[in-house]
Design an enzyme around this catalytic site. Structure first.
Site, PDB file in Angstrom:
ATOM      1  N   THR A  19      -1.991  -2.212   4.471  1.00 17.96           N
ATOM      2  CA  THR A  19      -2.584  -1.438   3.702  1.00 17.96           C
ATOM      3  C   THR A  19      -3.896  -0.736   4.109  1.00 17.96           C
ATOM      4  O   THR A  19      -4.213  -1.181   5.260  1.00 17.96           O
ATOM      5  CB  THR A  19      -3.350  -1.609   1.844  1.00 17.96           C
ATOM      6  OG1 THR A  19      -2.203  -2.275   0.996  1.00 17.96           O
ATOM      7  CG2 THR A  19      -4.174  -1.048   1.367  1.00 17.96           C
ATOM      8  N   GLY A  21       0.184  -2.642  -7.233  1.00 12.19           N
ATOM      9  CA  GLY A  21      -1.726  -3.362  -7.268  1.00 12.19           C
ATOM     10  C   GLY A  21      -2.539  -2.869  -7.348  1.00 12.19           C
ATOM     11  O   GLY A  21      -3.318  -2.434  -8.193  1.00 12.19           O
TER      12      GLY A  21
HETATM   13  N1  ASP Z   1      -3.014  -4.315  -1.715  1.00 13.97           N
HETATM   14  C1  ASP Z   1      -2.255  -3.567  -2.167  1.00 13.97           C
HETATM   15  C2  ASP Z   1      -1.258  -4.138  -3.196  1.00 13.97           C
HETATM   16  O1  ASP Z   1      -1.484  -5.424  -3.826  1.00 13.97           O
HETATM   17  C3  ASP Z   1      -1.738  -4.145  -1.080  1.00 13.97           C
HETATM   18  C4  ASP Z   1      -2.018  -4.519   0.466  1.00 13.97           C
HETATM   19  O2  ASP Z   1      -3.216  -4.299   0.711  1.00 13.97           O
HETATM   20  O3  ASP Z   1      -1.094  -4.406   1.662  1.00 13.97           O
HETATM   21  O4  ASP Z   1      -0.134  -3.148  -3.363  1.00 13.97           O
END
Ligand code: ASP
Length: 351
Positions: free
Chosen positions: A210, A240
């Site tokens: 992300t 998410g």
């Molecule tokens: N936080 C993001 C999610 O849960 C994933 C990530 O941060 O890589 O969708």
């Protein structure tokens, strides 16, 4: 003599507790947290990630140095990272169990606490710009799926075919994930290139990657934004923390700016971004103290499978001083302040 001694002692005490001077502007960027270890990151890939993080600082720093707004810096840097297949945002996003890329993004303007977000979009090239359009050109904060796409079209945002987001690396990660979970492997999206099945030399960051940016501009305005493809093999319209204001993203002038990355379910349960800001606002915690406390809180939670919460955050305080914290072996991260040296780090133990 005694007076002199007292004066010296009080000056020394003041120096010891005085916070660092506030920078004219500053920016902090993450490219995801996860099991990123020296043993599974080749030197080539490591230098590609470091170069991409440096580019993010160059883009954002250039805007802020020339007097541009924190909001523009956040959007411009995230757009570039959404185009970069190294990151799990835009092109290079992870796949759902059905073999789709469903993208989430959010942005917040610390000046007014205006915010915008999109979730589960599949054809918007730059989800962060769609989030900004929701904030500035609608009466809403969050739009999902087809509705968000219809809105983005009405705002003339760039659309692409779903296969634009496809990368072989992420497809192979999906296949591995589905096999491990005894789930059927879907057909790749129509129009996806069929590349040779090279052995993957990538770190086990399949859940992460992300991107997020927090910026503080010369007018004292803070903005924060986050963009993601979510987690590999997600199902049932899972969303998410990245597009949830107060979980993955928060900004409030004079207080804080936060962007988070990690297993979003835990970050939603803690309300990570808002909790960091509340600790700074009401408990007088520094950005670092608040970040450390909240990541410890995430790590103390368990999901139904007994797994602990994992991930990291980047933070600016109300005057642009930065902090970051993580409980994973690594987080792609970088920071620059006016007149300072860039800091680019990957592994948790880098100082
Ligand atoms: N936080 C993001 C999610 O849960 C994933 C990530 O941060 O890589 O969708």
């Amino acid at each position: 003599m005694r007076a002199l001694l007292a004066l010296t002692l009080s000056v020394l005490a003041a120096c010891a507790i005085a916070p660092e001077p506030a920078p004219r502007w500053s920016i902090v960027v993450h490219g995801g947290a996860g099991i990123i270890e020296r043993a599974n990151l080749t030197p080539e890939l490591e230098s590609q990630y470091r170069a991409a993080m440096q580019r993010a600082l160059d883009t954002g720093g250039g805007i802020l140095e020339s007097g541009g707004s924190s909001l523009d810096a956040v959007e411009a840097v995230i757009r570039e990272m959404e185009d970069d297949p190294l990151f799990n945002a835009g092109r290079g996003a992870v796949f759902t169990a059905e073999g789709r890329n469903e993208l989430d993004a959010s942005i917040m303007d610390g000046r007014t606490r205006a915010a915008g977000a999109v979730a589960g979009v599949t054809t918007i090239r730059h989800p962060i710009s769609a989030a900004r359009a929701v904030m500035e050109r609608s009466r809403h904060v969050m739009l999902v799926g087809e509705g968000a796409e219809t809105f983005a079209r009405s705002q003339a945002l760039e659309e692409v075919a779903p296969s634009y987001f496809f990368t072989e690396r992420r497809w192979q990660q999906l296949e591995e994930n589905l096999r491990a979970n005894n789930l059927p492997i879907p057909e790749p999206p129509a129009g996806a290139p069929s590349a040779p099945r090279a052995e993957l030399a990538y770190p086990d960051d399949h859940q992460f990657g992300t991107v997020g940016v927090v910026a503080y501009d010369q007018h004292g305005n803070i903005a924060a934004g986050t963009s993601t493809g979510g987690t590999t093999g997600k199902r049932w319209g899972r969303v998410g923390d990245a597009p949830i204001i107060g979980a993955g993203t928060y900004a409030q002038n004079g207080i804080c700016g936060v962007s988070a990355t990690g297993t979003g379910e835990f970050f939603i349960r803690v309300g990570v971004a808002r909790d960091i800001c509340a600790r700074m606002q009401f408990n007088g915690e520094s950005a670092q103290e608040a970040a450390d406390h909240v990541i410890a809180d995430v790590g103390a939670l368990r999901n139904n499978a007994g797994q602990p919460g994992d991930g990291g955050v980047i933070v600016l305080d109300g005057e642009g001083r930065f902090a970051w914290a993580m409980n994973t072996p690594g987080m792609y991260r970088a920071q620059l302040s006016a007149g300072g040296e860039p800091v680019v780090q990957i592994f948790a133990d880098e100082q």
